[in-house]
Design a protein around this motif. Structure first.
Motif, PDB file in Angstrom:
ATOM      1  N   GLY A  98      26.544  32.923  37.556  1.00 32.24           N
ATOM      2  CA  GLY A  98      27.419  34.349  37.788  1.00 32.24           C
ATOM      3  C   GLY A  98      28.417  33.025  37.372  1.00 32.24           C
ATOM      4  O   GLY A  98      29.093  32.107  37.306  1.00 32.24           O
TER       5      GLY A  98
ATOM      6  N   GLU B 142      24.208  34.277  33.787  1.00 29.80           N
ATOM      7  CA  GLU B 142      25.870  35.449  33.606  1.00 29.80           C
ATOM      8  C   GLU B 142      24.788  36.596  33.120  1.00 29.80           C
ATOM      9  O   GLU B 142      24.656  36.144  31.932  1.00 29.80           O
TER      10      GLU B 142
ATOM     11  N   HIS C 191      27.195  39.509  32.174  1.00 32.59           N
ATOM     12  CA  HIS C 191      27.485  39.723  30.817  1.00 32.59           C
ATOM     13  C   HIS C 191      27.061  39.349  29.400  1.00 32.59           C
ATOM     14  O   HIS C 191      27.246  37.563  29.309  1.00 32.59           O
TER      15      HIS C 191
ATOM     16  N   ALA D 218      28.487  35.497  42.433  1.00 32.33           N
ATOM     17  CA  ALA D 218      27.956  36.499  41.889  1.00 32.33           C
ATOM     18  C   ALA D 218      29.647  37.202  42.311  1.00 32.33           C
ATOM     19  O   ALA D 218      29.289  38.490  42.146  1.00 32.33           O
ATOM     20  N   GLY D 219      30.062  36.780  43.273  1.00 40.43           N
ATOM     21  CA  GLY D 219      31.665  37.390  43.184  1.00 40.43           C
ATOM     22  C   GLY D 219      31.643  38.771  44.211  1.00 40.43           C
ATOM     23  O   GLY D 219      30.851  39.158  45.317  1.00 40.43           O
TER      24      GLY D 219
ATOM     25  N   TYR E  11      48.339  47.739  37.781  1.00 36.55           N
ATOM     26  CA  TYR E  11      48.650  46.953  37.486  1.00 36.55           C
ATOM     27  C   TYR E  11      49.122  47.841  36.834  1.00 36.55           C
ATOM     28  O   TYR E  11      48.757  48.636  35.779  1.00 36.55           O
TER      29      TYR E  11
ATOM     30  N   SER F 264      40.515  36.675  46.531  1.00 37.29           N
ATOM     31  CA  SER F 264      42.292  35.643  46.505  1.00 37.29           C
ATOM     32  C   SER F 264      43.026  34.652  47.402  1.00 37.29           C
ATOM     33  O   SER F 264      42.021  35.203  49.031  1.00 37.29           O
TER      34      SER F 264
HETATM   35  C1  FAD Z   1      43.934  42.444  42.118  1.00 34.14           C
HETATM   36  C2  FAD Z   1      43.559  40.811  42.327  1.00 34.14           C
HETATM   37  C3  FAD Z   1      44.243  40.039  41.616  1.00 34.14           C
HETATM   38  C4  FAD Z   1      43.932  39.072  41.962  1.00 34.14           C
HETATM   39  N1  FAD Z   1      45.074  37.160  41.660  1.00 34.14           N
HETATM   40  C5  FAD Z   1      45.235  36.248  42.676  1.00 34.14           C
HETATM   41  C6  FAD Z   1      45.948  35.626  42.453  1.00 34.14           C
HETATM   42  O1  FAD Z   1      47.458  35.460  41.245  1.00 34.14           O
HETATM   43  N2  FAD Z   1      45.903  33.996  41.671  1.00 34.14           N
HETATM   44  C7  FAD Z   1      44.779  33.854  42.286  1.00 34.14           C
HETATM   45  O2  FAD Z   1      44.618  32.401  42.800  1.00 34.14           O
HETATM   46  N3  FAD Z   1      43.586  34.247  43.083  1.00 34.14           N
HETATM   47  C8  FAD Z   1      43.903  35.692  42.440  1.00 34.14           C
HETATM   48  N4  FAD Z   1      42.224  37.076  42.788  1.00 34.14           N
HETATM   49  C9  FAD Z   1      41.292  36.619  42.864  1.00 34.14           C
HETATM   50  C10 FAD Z   1      40.708  35.676  41.894  1.00 34.14           C
HETATM   51  O3  FAD Z   1      40.447  35.894  40.687  1.00 34.14           O
HETATM   52  C11 FAD Z   1      39.531  35.404  42.554  1.00 34.14           C
HETATM   53  O4  FAD Z   1      38.990  35.440  43.450  1.00 34.14           O
HETATM   54  C12 FAD Z   1      38.290  34.650  41.537  1.00 34.14           C
HETATM   55  O5  FAD Z   1      38.631  35.369  40.400  1.00 34.14           O
HETATM   56  C13 FAD Z   1      37.221  34.954  41.526  1.00 34.14           C
HETATM   57  O6  FAD Z   1      36.415  34.183  40.721  1.00 34.14           O
HETATM   58  P1  FAD Z   1      34.527  34.139  41.061  1.00 34.14           P
HETATM   59  O7  FAD Z   1      34.230  33.142  40.120  1.00 34.14           O
HETATM   60  O8  FAD Z   1      34.173  33.969  42.730  1.00 34.14           O
HETATM   61  O9  FAD Z   1      34.143  36.235  40.927  1.00 34.14           O
HETATM   62  P2  FAD Z   1      34.234  36.572  39.479  1.00 34.14           P
HETATM   63  O10 FAD Z   1      35.104  36.702  37.985  1.00 34.14           O
HETATM   64  O11 FAD Z   1      34.009  38.000  39.997  1.00 34.14           O
HETATM   65  O12 FAD Z   1      32.959  36.078  38.438  1.00 34.14           O
HETATM   66  C14 FAD Z   1      31.412  36.538  39.758  1.00 34.14           C
HETATM   67  C15 FAD Z   1      30.726  36.506  37.776  1.00 34.14           C
HETATM   68  O13 FAD Z   1      28.644  36.368  38.404  1.00 34.14           O
HETATM   69  C16 FAD Z   1      27.946  37.284  37.519  1.00 34.14           C
HETATM   70  N5  FAD Z   1      26.800  37.785  38.345  1.00 34.14           N
HETATM   71  C17 FAD Z   1      26.879  39.371  39.136  1.00 34.14           C
HETATM   72  N6  FAD Z   1      26.130  39.405  40.014  1.00 34.14           N
HETATM   73  C18 FAD Z   1      25.442  39.377  39.288  1.00 34.14           C
HETATM   74  C19 FAD Z   1      23.992  38.686  38.586  1.00 34.14           C
HETATM   75  N7  FAD Z   1      23.179  39.265  39.113  1.00 34.14           N
HETATM   76  N8  FAD Z   1      23.255  38.093  37.909  1.00 34.14           N
HETATM   77  C20 FAD Z   1      24.413  37.288  37.105  1.00 34.14           C
HETATM   78  N9  FAD Z   1      25.338  36.899  36.994  1.00 34.14           N
HETATM   79  C21 FAD Z   1      25.700  37.410  37.614  1.00 34.14           C
HETATM   80  C22 FAD Z   1      29.510  38.661  36.844  1.00 34.14           C
HETATM   81  O14 FAD Z   1      29.034  39.520  35.720  1.00 34.14           O
HETATM   82  C23 FAD Z   1      30.399  38.032  37.395  1.00 34.14           C
HETATM   83  O15 FAD Z   1      30.445  37.247  35.995  1.00 34.14           O
HETATM   84  C24 FAD Z   1      42.482  38.097  42.412  1.00 34.14           C
HETATM   85  C25 FAD Z   1      41.444  38.916  42.692  1.00 34.14           C
HETATM   86  C26 FAD Z   1      42.486  40.224  42.568  1.00 34.14           C
HETATM   87  C27 FAD Z   1      40.932  41.503  42.295  1.00 34.14           C
END
Ligand code: FAD
Length: 375
Positions: A11, A34, A36, A205-206, A234, A350
């Motif tokens: 991810g 990743e 994408h 992996a979110g 939004y 968040s």
């Molecule tokens: C509407 C909204 C508003 C928010 N506002 C805020 C804010 O203002 N401030 C704040 O601090 N936080 C905010 N957040 C929270 C924040 O955006 C997230 O906590 C953060 O972006 C999570 O990052 P991540 O890397 O865990 O997940 P992601 O950005 O989802 O990254 C996970 C990655 O893993 C990849 N992946 C998944 N499965 C696989 C696989 N099997 N093989 C390869 N790749 C894979 C995906 O493609 C993705 O790129 C908000 C969230 C939302 C939904």
């Protein structure tokens, strides 16, 4: 037999990239996979981009501690790496007298979390700061800010690559197995299907973390937590922003309310709302406009609706269903699931963007220090 790579992170969102950077700087040989073709294509580019102060979360929780620590690390990282950001501040507003006790309770929670800079002000003082605002009282949060999340992710990727790590795009991981030597073998699909093995693995992996983690078998009856989805959408306001600071209404449970944020380019947007959904679906629902208008007008009565335009949606990875108690971030290491070398992150909604660097610090501390690739 050596594994192909010492440590794999699945991810390339902001959390995965931050973890990869911490591990690479600690001496690990790191590869990020990743699915994408661009980094940060999911939740990390579909959020409010707010640097949260750490006000709302239960004292002592991972969310509270990692937000406050992450904020500090993030401001420093942005300054040192020229990532666009601004400590623009925010006002949490009470629009009715009945909300005043809740405002005071928020200040008390923030203090328990170590956020001691909140200033309570009356309605007139709030309007002196933000003339378009309607409220009876407010809390000013000077350490809340705004960040260019994509700039942050590019800077993190740069650090990974500068430490001989790599970020491999278009590489979906389909399942995870264990080898006879207790290494992880990741079976990958996409254009060039294959497999790659590692001594350590971080699942970041979110929205897909639970599904991917469930492909690995664990001893001791451990099962990864389920991930549920809650969409937020939004509306953007064209023209000059009516506010200089973010404006947040009273939170409703774990939802921070339909707020106004001012992005790094000075553009104002409203959202996100919350809608529980069963499948990943980013479509925009124009029929929600009236609900938005009511909520926005409660603190911004001068809203000119002709300036509102559909913007985008994002999806929160939730570890609970609508109405259930709100659990903490779940960061599961070997003491939880029994698989040495594995850290899996679930429910990083968040303030995950704000907390990313602190989550990374924590995850790096949970994995054995780099010993070079070992048998
Ligand atoms: C509407 C909204 C508003 C928010 N506002 C805020 C804010 O203002 N401030 C704040 O601090 N936080 C905010 N957040 C929270 C924040 O955006 C997230 O906590 C953060 O972006 C999570 O990052 P991540 O890397 O865990 O997940 P992601 O950005 O989802 O990254 C996970 C990655 O893993 C990849 N992946 C998944 N499965 C696989 C696989 N099997 N093989 C390869 N790749 C894979 C995906 O493609 C993705 O790129 C908000 C969230 C939302 C939904």
């Amino acid at each position: 037999m050596f594994p192909d790579v010492e440590t794999i992170v699945v991810g390339a969102g902001v959390v995965g990239l931050a973890v990869a950077r911490s591990l690479a700087e600690a001496g690990h040989e790191v590869m990020v996979l990743e699915q994408h073709e661009l980094i940060g294509s999911e939740t990390s580019s579909r959020n409010s981009e707010v640097i949260h102060a750490g006000i709302y979360y239960p004292p002592g929780s991972l969310r509270a501690r990692l937000c406050v620590r992450g904020k500090e690390l993030l401001y420093r990282f942005c300054a040192e790496n020229s990532v666009s950001h601004a400590p623009c501040g925010k006002l949490i507003v009470a629009t009715q007298e009945g909300q005043l006790p809740k405002l005071a309770a928020l200040k008390a929670t923030a203090e328990k979390n170590g956020v001691t800079d909140l200033q309570p002000i009356g309605g007139n003082a709030a309007r002196a700061l933000e003339p378009e605002l309607a409220c009876v009282a407010a809390l000013v949060s000077p350490s809340t800010g705004i960040i260019d999340s994509h700039g942050l992710m590019l800077a993190l990727q740069g650090h990974v690559e500068a430490h001989r790590g790599s970020v491999i795009l278009r590489c979906p991981v389909e399942r995870i197995e264990r080898t006879a030597r207790r290494h992880f073998r990741l079976i990958t699909g996409g254009d060039a299907p294959g497999s790659v093995s590692s001594a350590n693995l971080v699942i970041s992996a979110g929205l897909h973390a639970s599904k991917l983690a469930a492909t690995l078998s664990y001893g001791g009856g451990y099962r990864p937590p389920e991930t549920y989805y809650a969409k937020g959408q939004y509306y953007a306001l064209s023209g000059t922003s009516p506010f200089k600071r973010h404006i947040y209404p009273m939170p409703d449970g774990a939802w921070l309310g339909l707020h106004a944020t001012v992005d790094i380019g000075g553009r104002c947007k409203f959202g996100p709302d919350i809608e529980w959904i069963d499948d990943l679906d980013y479509s925009f629902v124009p029929e929600k406009l009236d609900k938005f208008l009511d909520a926005i007008r409660s603190y911004y009565p001068g809203l000119d609706t002709s300036r509102l335009h559909p913007d985008y949606t994002g999806i929160r990875p939730k570890l609970y269903r609508e109405g259930e108690p709100v659990p903490d971030f779940a960061i599961h290491g070997p003491e939880k699931h029994g698989a040495a070398g594995l850290v899996a992150l679930y429910g990083i909604e968040s303030p995950g963007l704000t907390a990313a660097l602190a989550i990374a610090e924590m995850v790096a501390g949970m994995l054995p220090g780099s010993r070079g690739i070992s048998e």
